[in-house]
Design a protein around this motif. Structure first.
Motif, mmCIF file in Angstrom:
data_model
loop_
_atom_site.group_PDB
_atom_site.id
_atom_site.type_symbol
_atom_site.label_atom_id
_atom_site.label_comp_id
_atom_site.label_asym_id
_atom_site.label_seq_id
_atom_site.Cartn_x
_atom_site.Cartn_y
_atom_site.Cartn_z
ATOM 1 N N VAL A 112 -2.506 3.170 -9.529
ATOM 2 C CA VAL A 112 -2.934 1.761 -8.934
ATOM 3 C C VAL A 112 -4.030 2.897 -8.039
ATOM 4 N N GLU A 113 -5.213 2.243 -7.962
ATOM 5 C CA GLU A 113 -5.968 2.477 -6.142
ATOM 6 C C GLU A 113 -5.215 2.081 -5.453
ATOM 7 N N LEU A 114 -4.776 3.477 -4.571
ATOM 8 C CA LEU A 114 -3.837 3.426 -3.092
ATOM 9 C C LEU A 114 -4.772 4.118 -1.883
ATOM 10 N N ASP A 115 -5.292 3.062 -0.562
ATOM 11 C CA ASP A 115 -5.700 3.454 0.125
ATOM 12 C C ASP A 115 -5.640 3.730 1.692
ATOM 13 N N TRP A 116 -4.877 5.010 1.742
ATOM 14 C CA TRP A 116 -3.682 5.032 3.017
ATOM 15 C C TRP A 116 -3.737 4.255 3.492
ATOM 16 N N GLY A 117 -5.356 4.799 4.331
ATOM 17 C CA GLY A 117 -5.358 3.715 5.922
ATOM 18 C C GLY A 117 -5.983 2.910 5.735
ATOM 19 N N ALA A 118 -5.925 1.771 4.195
ATOM 20 C CA ALA A 118 -6.227 0.206 4.777
ATOM 21 C C ALA A 118 -5.198 -0.106 3.450
ATOM 22 N N VAL A 119 -4.306 -0.117 3.117
ATOM 23 C CA VAL A 119 -3.304 -0.397 2.290
ATOM 24 C C VAL A 119 -1.995 -1.557 4.298
ATOM 25 N N THR A 120 -1.895 -2.599 3.419
ATOM 26 C CA THR A 120 -1.001 -3.420 4.287
ATOM 27 C C THR A 120 0.322 -3.303 3.750
ATOM 28 N N GLU A 121 0.625 -3.678 4.982
ATOM 29 C CA GLU A 121 2.547 -3.527 4.806
ATOM 30 C C GLU A 121 3.097 -4.440 3.222
ATOM 31 N N LYS A 122 2.585 -6.056 3.150
ATOM 32 C CA LYS A 122 2.824 -6.511 1.951
ATOM 33 C C LYS A 122 2.247 -5.775 0.511
ATOM 34 N N GLN A 123 0.802 -4.976 0.586
ATOM 35 C CA GLN A 123 0.890 -4.507 -0.562
ATOM 36 C C GLN A 123 1.893 -2.879 -0.432
ATOM 37 N N VAL A 124 2.705 -2.246 0.179
ATOM 38 C CA VAL A 124 2.987 -1.936 -0.086
ATOM 39 C C VAL A 124 4.790 -2.264 -0.102
ATOM 40 N N VAL A 125 5.277 -3.189 0.151
ATOM 41 C CA VAL A 125 5.970 -3.599 0.097
ATOM 42 C C VAL A 125 6.342 -4.039 -1.967
ATOM 43 N N ASP A 126 4.951 -4.860 -2.453
ATOM 44 C CA ASP A 126 4.891 -4.988 -3.454
ATOM 45 C C ASP A 126 5.599 -4.249 -4.359
ATOM 46 N N LEU A 127 5.306 -3.098 -4.273
ATOM 47 C CA LEU A 127 5.262 -1.725 -5.326
ATOM 48 C C LEU A 127 6.742 -1.908 -5.087
ATOM 49 N N GLN A 128 8.129 -1.736 -4.441
ATOM 50 C CA GLN A 128 9.223 -2.319 -4.172
ATOM 51 C C GLN A 128 10.070 -0.693 -4.890
ATOM 52 N N PRO A 129 9.329 0.298 -4.529
ATOM 53 C CA PRO A 129 9.593 1.932 -5.280
ATOM 54 C C PRO A 129 11.596 1.863 -4.876
ATOM 55 N N ASP A 130 12.249 2.683 -5.539
ATOM 56 C CA ASP A 130 13.276 3.342 -5.402
ATOM 57 C C ASP A 130 12.956 4.068 -5.032
ATOM 58 N N VAL A 131 11.564 5.555 -5.216
ATOM 59 C CA VAL A 131 12.242 6.984 -5.130
ATOM 60 C C VAL A 131 10.125 6.698 -4.204
ATOM 61 N N VAL A 132 10.394 7.374 -4.165
ATOM 62 C CA VAL A 132 7.999 7.887 -3.428
ATOM 63 C C VAL A 132 8.762 8.855 -2.961
ATOM 64 N N ILE A 133 7.439 9.948 -3.899
ATOM 65 C CA ILE A 133 6.913 11.566 -4.149
ATOM 66 C C ILE A 133 5.634 11.767 -4.025
ATOM 67 N N ALA A 134 5.446 12.940 -3.323
ATOM 68 C CA ALA A 134 3.597 13.285 -3.364
ATOM 69 C C ALA A 134 4.112 15.122 -3.642
ATOM 70 N N ALA A 135 2.867 15.808 -3.933
ATOM 71 C CA ALA A 135 2.667 16.952 -3.739
ATOM 72 C C ALA A 135 1.419 17.277 -3.292
ATOM 73 N N ASP A 136 1.216 18.149 -2.504
ATOM 74 C CA ASP A 136 0.006 18.867 -2.172
ATOM 75 C C ASP A 136 -0.735 17.539 -1.083
ATOM 76 N N VAL A 137 -0.244 17.467 -0.511
ATOM 77 C CA VAL A 137 -0.900 15.969 0.430
ATOM 78 C C VAL A 137 -1.080 16.430 1.894
ATOM 79 N N VAL A 138 -0.161 17.409 2.291
ATOM 80 C CA VAL A 138 -0.438 17.980 3.444
ATOM 81 C C VAL A 138 -0.962 19.414 3.588
ATOM 82 N N TYR A 139 -2.943 18.432 4.477
ATOM 83 C CA TYR A 139 -3.150 20.188 4.103
ATOM 84 C C TYR A 139 -3.765 19.468 5.131
ATOM 85 N N ASP A 140 -4.475 18.371 6.226
ATOM 86 C CA ASP A 140 -5.711 17.805 6.808
ATOM 87 C C ASP A 140 -5.041 16.938 8.002
ATOM 88 N N PRO A 141 -5.237 17.339 8.946
ATOM 89 C CA PRO A 141 -4.403 15.954 9.768
ATOM 90 C C PRO A 141 -5.006 14.695 10.002
#
Length: 298
Positions: free
Chosen positions: A192-221
């Protein structure tokens, strides 16, 4: 040493998907130094292999191969440069290896569940979890076009076959392109192409995840604030009355960035706790890296 040569540089997997020319040259040079420090007869295989590599030109791409505890392998096509095409997402970072090790050791977190990965990069963590932890569905996501292209190629490279029926109906919605993949274990994989700054709540909810993970995304304020906004949208999705479990792995390169992330989480009421280090080291990574895994309570 000949056995070692055929288990590394000349291993069938490494011959088909070779490491960078520079890496192979350095590895063989060290191997030859060790051999020459003994009184043994010269080994033609070592010098012939080095000569062959010295005649090759360095490419902008290379492969990295990893072995899972199950005996299966993961092969990734990567860029040689850390920064390429305006992104750092075309290489695998240590936090991705660290998160995959933790996931394999805690596979029940992912088994028969829908997993959403934020900032998947070229796919190492997701491919490892999909092969070793048997999730029901795995959603890879990123934003940069070159990263999405390389990610999709790596998924296919590791035995996950694109579903032809699905590719005929690729969604062209505001959240971007979406392609379904099915693997031999019947796990449903999605890119999925996912723009964090532009994604809507509905688009996120449609993904319906049980678990969310991320690696090395905390490096810029700036990215951190967009990530937290996305996590707030994810908190509206409930599985059996509960929000998804969230795990973020990152290398602490600058303590102030780490403090900023935690302070911003506290501001919006997202709790966090440090996950204890896992016991087993599976993949080769920088032992000096200060990597933390946080569970976020959204």
């Amino acid at each position: 040493l000949v056995d070692l040569l055929f288990q590394t540089i000349l291993h069938p997997l490494c011959v088909q998907y070779p490491a960078s020319v520079k890496y192979r040259r350095c590895f063989l040079t060290e191997l030859i130094k060790k051999h020459e420090s003994t009184t043994a007869e010269p080994l033609d295989e070592l010098y012939d292999t080095l000569a062959d590599i010295l005649n090759k030109e360095e490419s902008t791409h290379c492969y990295k191969n990893y072995l899972l505890p199950t005996g299966e392998s993961i092969t990734l096509s990567e860029d040689v440069a850390i920064v390429s095409q305006g992104t750092t997402g075309l290489v695998t970072w240590d936090a991705a290896l660290h998160l995959a090790e933790w996931a394999i050791e805690n596979s029940t977190v992912f088994t028969n569940r829908t997993v959403l990965e934020l900032g998947s990069g070229i796919g190492f963590t997701g491919i490892a979890i999909s092969k070793a932890c048997n999730p029901k569905a795995y959603i890879f996501s990123d934003y940069h076009p070159s990263v999405l292209k390389q990610l999709t190629e790596n998924i296919c490279l590791n035995g996950f076959v694109l579903d032809s029926e699905t590719t005929k109906h690729i969604e062209m919605q505001s959240q971007g392109q979406k392609a379904e993949v099915m693997n031999y274990q019947k796990t449903k994989l999605t890119v999925v192409e996912l723009d964090w700054g532009a994604v809507t709540e509905k688009q996120v909810v449609d993904l319906q995840p049980d678990v969310v993970i991320a690696a090395d995304v905390v490096y810029d304020p700036e990215i951190t604030l967009a990530l937290i906004g996305l996590l707030q949208k994810l908190s509206t999705w409930r599985v059996d009355g509960k929000p998804p479990e969230v795990y973020i792995a990152f290398t602490v390169r600058n303590p102030s960035t780490d403090h900023h992330f935690k302070a911003e989480l506290n501001k919006v009421g997202i709790g966090w706790q440090i996950i204890p280090a896992h016991r087993n080291s599976i993949f080769l990574c920088d032992l000096q890296s200060n990597i933390t895994i946080l569970q976020l309570l959204i």
